[in-house]
Design a protein around this motif. Sequence first.
Motif: not given
Length: 218
Positions: A103-124
């Motif tokens: 896998m190519c890495p996902i870079k920058r703190e904002g993008n990583i934060a988006r992914f990790l937060f998605s694991l909490l299951g919040q839907k919008h």
Amino acid sequence: MLTVCLVLSHTQHMKLCLKDIVINANPALPPLSLLVLHSLLCERYKILSAVHTHSSVKSVPENLLKCFGEQTKKQSRHEYQLGFTLIWKDVPKPQIKFSIQTMCPIKREGNIARFLFSLLGQKHSAVTATLIDSWVDTAIFQLKEGSNKEKAAMLRSMNAALGKSSWLVGSELTVANIVAWCALQQTGSANTVPAHVQKWLKSCENLAPFNSALKLLK
């Protein structure tokens, strides 16, 4: 380098299986949002966490080496739902990989934060998700990395939004709040913010994951 190992079971009755997510981060610029998110994920998942130091880094402060708290492995590895291994490394920006070899890495703190937060299951809704993304981007590019003029404009926008709602975008905590809070802390701007932003900061810090991350700055 911050290394994170994550695993989710596909069904409630499926045997849990641990897979690796690797996040590289520089101890000179600790990614506070990722540490807040680690704490939030610990409230939802059974997590195996560890912290290591890469040879490219000469030394790491003790508080960063213990940023996930004292880790005790009480069960076999495959019984954990998520695994985080934090490795501090000399890199310019945080990056994350799920499959290290392919896998190519996902870079920058904002993008990583988006992914990790998605694991909490919040839907919008699509509109709300777009607004959240916009706040995350402006928090990184204006509040954290922008000029004084851009930071002032961002604070005015935040103050206006927080005058109408307790949180940025809606009535609950989102990744936008996490990234914006961390940007303020990292730039040392938290003590010179407008009234509504100040109230919001206190609301964030009343939550244990933010309070724990704040201690890393002291």
